[in-house]
Design an enzyme around this catalytic site. Structure first.
Site, PDB file in Angstrom:
ATOM      1  N   PRO A 100     -11.746   3.452 -81.599  1.00  9.71           N
ATOM      2  CA  PRO A 100     -11.551   3.058 -82.988  1.00  9.71           C
ATOM      3  C   PRO A 100     -12.862   3.065 -83.759  1.00  9.71           C
ATOM      4  O   PRO A 100     -13.867   2.522 -83.313  1.00  9.71           O
ATOM      5  CB  PRO A 100     -11.008   1.635 -82.876  1.00  9.71           C
ATOM      6  CG  PRO A 100     -11.049   1.298 -81.416  1.00  9.71           C
ATOM      7  CD  PRO A 100     -11.893   2.283 -80.737  1.00  9.71           C
ATOM      8  N   GLU A 101     -12.809   3.688 -84.919  1.00  9.90           N
ATOM      9  CA  GLU A 101     -13.952   3.693 -85.826  1.00  9.90           C
ATOM     10  C   GLU A 101     -13.576   2.819 -87.020  1.00  9.90           C
ATOM     11  O   GLU A 101     -12.545   2.151 -87.000  1.00  9.90           O
ATOM     12  CB  GLU A 101     -14.283   5.133 -86.217  1.00  9.90           C
ATOM     13  CG  GLU A 101     -14.403   6.037 -84.985  1.00  9.90           C
ATOM     14  CD  GLU A 101     -14.711   7.493 -85.297  1.00  9.90           C
ATOM     15  OE1 GLU A 101     -15.293   7.759 -86.351  1.00  9.90           O
ATOM     16  OE2 GLU A 101     -14.341   8.357 -84.488  1.00  9.90           O
ATOM     17  N   HIS A 108      -2.696  -3.226 -69.379  1.00 14.32           N
ATOM     18  CA  HIS A 108      -4.111  -3.568 -69.237  1.00 14.32           C
ATOM     19  C   HIS A 108      -4.509  -4.696 -70.169  1.00 14.32           C
ATOM     20  O   HIS A 108      -5.544  -4.635 -70.828  1.00 14.32           O
ATOM     21  CB  HIS A 108      -4.968  -2.329 -69.493  1.00 14.32           C
ATOM     22  CG  HIS A 108      -4.606  -1.168 -68.616  1.00 14.32           C
ATOM     23  ND1 HIS A 108      -5.036  -1.063 -67.317  1.00 14.32           N
ATOM     24  CD2 HIS A 108      -3.824  -0.089 -68.835  1.00 14.32           C
ATOM     25  CE1 HIS A 108      -4.542   0.042 -66.773  1.00 14.32           C
ATOM     26  NE2 HIS A 108      -3.800   0.656 -67.680  1.00 14.32           N
ATOM     27  N   ARG A 136      -9.835   1.098 -70.343  1.00 14.81           N
ATOM     28  CA  ARG A 136     -11.145   1.484 -69.804  1.00 14.81           C
ATOM     29  C   ARG A 136     -12.154   0.346 -69.740  1.00 14.81           C
ATOM     30  O   ARG A 136     -13.244   0.518 -69.192  1.00 14.81           O
ATOM     31  CB  ARG A 136     -11.716   2.653 -70.611  1.00 14.81           C
ATOM     32  CG  ARG A 136     -11.072   3.966 -70.220  1.00 14.81           C
ATOM     33  CD  ARG A 136     -11.556   5.103 -71.092  1.00 14.81           C
ATOM     34  NE  ARG A 136     -12.876   5.570 -70.737  1.00 14.81           N
ATOM     35  CZ  ARG A 136     -13.520   6.533 -71.394  1.00 14.81           C
ATOM     36  NH1 ARG A 136     -12.954   7.105 -72.432  1.00 14.81           N
ATOM     37  NH2 ARG A 136     -14.698   6.910 -71.018  1.00 14.81           N
TER      38      ARG A 136
END
Length: 270
Positions: free
Chosen positions: A2-3, A85, A103
């Site tokens: 995400p930016e 997750h 991740r």
DNA sequence: AGATCGGCCTGGACGC
DNA sequence: TGCGTCCAGGCCGATC
């Protein structure tokens, strides 16, 4: 992942849902990525803000700082969703604020308000592209850099650009990603392109290439409007030349070899 | 002081 | 089908 546009979309989605709610419980495994969260229990979420790609939850004297990393997903729902997750779950008075992150590049820190020493990128963040972004300080920096793309990714010149929107902004400005020491006209084009690219992406609720979801678990739509990113081999929307991909500063970089030349242009661009 | 590189992680896509 | 390899939207610390 995400930016700025994705984080801004999540912020806008979450704020009305969680503002004013008290944190009743926090579930997180012991992990240096998820720090001091027990101190959030009993605190009320007074506001949700964004700085660059970081989300900031005001809890009074303390502040909850969340960075989504590459695959982090933050959402609010009446019940915990069945995601594989889930790393940190905040039980609020009326639902759950959850952080899912396959991740585990993301971070969730509780810090005294404004104490960002443990997050150097946040501590040294450049101006927000929609608030205090002004041309002359921007030009002073970009006229000195050796390579523009890594400089923009550092977050120190302007906040919030990541790999996608850097490539898009450089395309819009007609600047090669490895160009250094920008001249005034190049800097002016880039200075305009950055907020343009980001504002359109916010309107489209972000870019979902694979993992990104908004605060309600939905896709963004900006991926349908990318001009160069992830479009290797496709025709440049401006001149038709095939988009190329190369490695710049260790990141996959997409550009038009015709519209974005390395040398200084002898004729005005567009 | 600034640039560059590997590390952190997991999963999906691809080639054989 | 299964296995190996490569790649990914970000940041950080070590090293040159």
């Amino acid at each position: 992942m995400p930016e700025l546009p994705e984080v801004e979309t999540i912020k806008r989605d979450l704020e009305p849902s969680v503002r004013g709610q008290r944190i009743l419980r926090v579930e997180a495994k012991p992990d240096p990525r998820y720090r001091e969260l027990e101190h959030a229990v009993g605190k009320r979420i007074e506001a949700v803000r964004r700085r660059g790609k970081y989300l900031l939850f005001d809890l009074g004297e303390t502040e909850l700082v969340i960075h989504l990393g590459m695959t982090g997903r933050l959402g609010f729902a009446p019940e915990l969703p069945p995601l594989g997750h889930l790393r940190v779950n905040f039980r609020l008075e009326e639902g759950w604020l959850y952080f899912n992150d396959p991740r585990r590049f993301g971070k969730v820190f509780l810090v005294p308000k404004g104490e960002y020493a443990s997050m150097p990128t946040l501590a040294e963040m450049g101006p927000e592209p929609f608030e205090n972004f002004s041309f002359e300080p921007f030009f002073e920096q970009v006229r000195k850099v050796s390579s523009i793309k890594p400089a923009l990714l550092s977050q120190r010149i302007v906040a919030g650009l990541g790999n996608i929107y850097v490539d898009e902004a450089l395309f819009l400005a007609g600047i090669h990603p490895e160009r250094g020491k920008l001249e005034r006209e190049e800097a002016e084009r880039l200075f305009r392109a950055i907020p343009d690219v980001l504002a359109l992406a916010i309107e489209r609720r972000g870019t979902t290439l694979r993992d990104y979801r908004d605060g309600r678990g939905q896709y963004g739509t900006n991926q349908d409007f990318l001009r160069v990113f992830d479009r290797t081999g496709e025709p440049c929307p401006r001149c038709g030349t095939a988009i190329e991909k190369k490695w710049v500063g260790g990141r996959g970089t997409h550009y038009c070899p015709h519209c974005q030349v390395y040398e200084k242009r002898t004729t005005p661009h567009n």
